[in-house]
Design a protein around this motif. Sequence first.
Motif, short mmCIF file in Angstrom:
data_model
loop_
_atom_site.label_atom_id
_atom_site.label_comp_id
_atom_site.label_asym_id
_atom_site.label_seq_id
_atom_site.Cartn_x
_atom_site.Cartn_y
_atom_site.Cartn_z
N ASP A 7 0.83 -1.21 0.00
CA ASP A 7 0.00 0.00 0.00
C ASP A 7 0.86 1.26 0.00
N ALA A 8 2.04 1.16 0.61
CA ALA A 8 2.96 2.30 0.64
C ALA A 8 3.82 2.39 -0.62
N GLY A 9 3.64 1.44 -1.55
CA GLY A 9 4.41 1.46 -2.78
C GLY A 9 5.82 0.95 -2.66
N ARG A 10 6.13 0.28 -1.53
CA ARG A 10 7.50 -0.21 -1.33
C ARG A 10 7.71 -1.60 -1.91
N LEU A 11 6.65 -2.39 -1.99
CA LEU A 11 6.72 -3.74 -2.55
C LEU A 11 5.51 -3.96 -3.47
N GLU A 12 5.59 -5.00 -4.29
CA GLU A 12 4.45 -5.46 -5.08
C GLU A 12 4.11 -6.87 -4.63
N ARG A 13 2.84 -7.09 -4.30
CA ARG A 13 2.41 -8.42 -3.90
C ARG A 13 2.39 -9.35 -5.11
N VAL A 14 2.87 -10.55 -4.94
CA VAL A 14 2.75 -11.62 -5.92
C VAL A 14 2.29 -12.85 -5.16
N HIS A 15 1.94 -13.90 -5.89
CA HIS A 15 1.41 -15.10 -5.25
C HIS A 15 2.41 -15.66 -4.25
N GLY A 16 2.02 -15.70 -2.98
CA GLY A 16 2.85 -16.28 -1.93
C GLY A 16 3.89 -15.36 -1.36
N GLY A 17 3.93 -14.08 -1.81
CA GLY A 17 4.96 -13.18 -1.28
C GLY A 17 4.91 -11.81 -1.90
N ALA A 18 6.09 -11.25 -2.18
CA ALA A 18 6.17 -9.90 -2.74
C ALA A 18 7.52 -9.71 -3.41
N VAL A 19 7.59 -8.70 -4.30
CA VAL A 19 8.82 -8.32 -4.97
C VAL A 19 8.97 -6.81 -4.89
N LEU A 20 10.17 -6.32 -5.17
CA LEU A 20 10.38 -4.89 -5.24
C LEU A 20 9.69 -4.31 -6.47
N PRO A 21 9.15 -3.10 -6.37
CA PRO A 21 8.56 -2.46 -7.57
C PRO A 21 9.62 -2.32 -8.65
N SER A 22 9.26 -2.63 -9.89
CA SER A 22 10.22 -2.59 -10.99
C SER A 22 10.48 -1.17 -11.46
#
Length: 252
Positions: free
Chosen positions: A45-60
């Motif tokens: 929500d803060a734009g620091r990560l992107e949710r993906v299935h089972g976890g998260a990644v850094l915004p590209s």
Amino acid sequence: MSQSFRHPEILEIARRDGLVTVEGLAAHFGVTLQTIRRDLSDLADAGRLERVHGGAVLPSGTTNIGYEERRALNTDAKSAIARACAKRIPGDMSIFLNIGTSTEAVARELLHHEHLMVVTNNMNVANILVANPSCEVVVTGGHLRRADGGLIGNLATETIRKFKFDLAVIGCSAMDDDGDILDFDIQEVSVSQSILAQSRRTFLVADHSKFKRSAPARIASLSDVDAFFTDRPLSADLTASCEAWGTEVVIA
């Protein structure tokens, strides 16, 4: 460990490993899966990560996240957007569907439409629509990008220029605050610009995660599309701009 202490370390692990998983972080911090899911949602929500299935990644910023991760991201939102878009598509027309998991969702919603001609540079779209016997499917050809089944390059562009589509349905990788539509691959951008030039009307389909991402290559502006299908309201400024441009915004 409190949430305020976990968040910086979660971001550091994401920077180090590229991907964080709910189960891995729960084991690392000794907390519940639910706690980690809340942490990842807060960071997303803060734009620091992107949710993906089972976890998260850094915004590209300059490279896209993997295709399978994108496919698992915001699936419910993509389905709702696709349904809203498909309702605006009558039968007996020519359509272009470009590369992306959102346009693939639209293809699934077109399986019962009749008398369509669909041209695509997306092998996944072609494989979906082959199940509709009332749909003529034309694949552009071009250089196959194995990572996501996309066809790009001069051959794809030359094929597109042989058509004049009733409608193009396109996706994107990111969107700027001023409404610029962005992508990562300059060859894909050239193909997308050809699609826009050869279409009488254009629909953009993109979920809210694209509002928080950045990408280096500009496709076009929201001012260049007729309707934008998404799952959350735009900012007040961008909403006002769309009204001035005559771009319809449809919240699924």
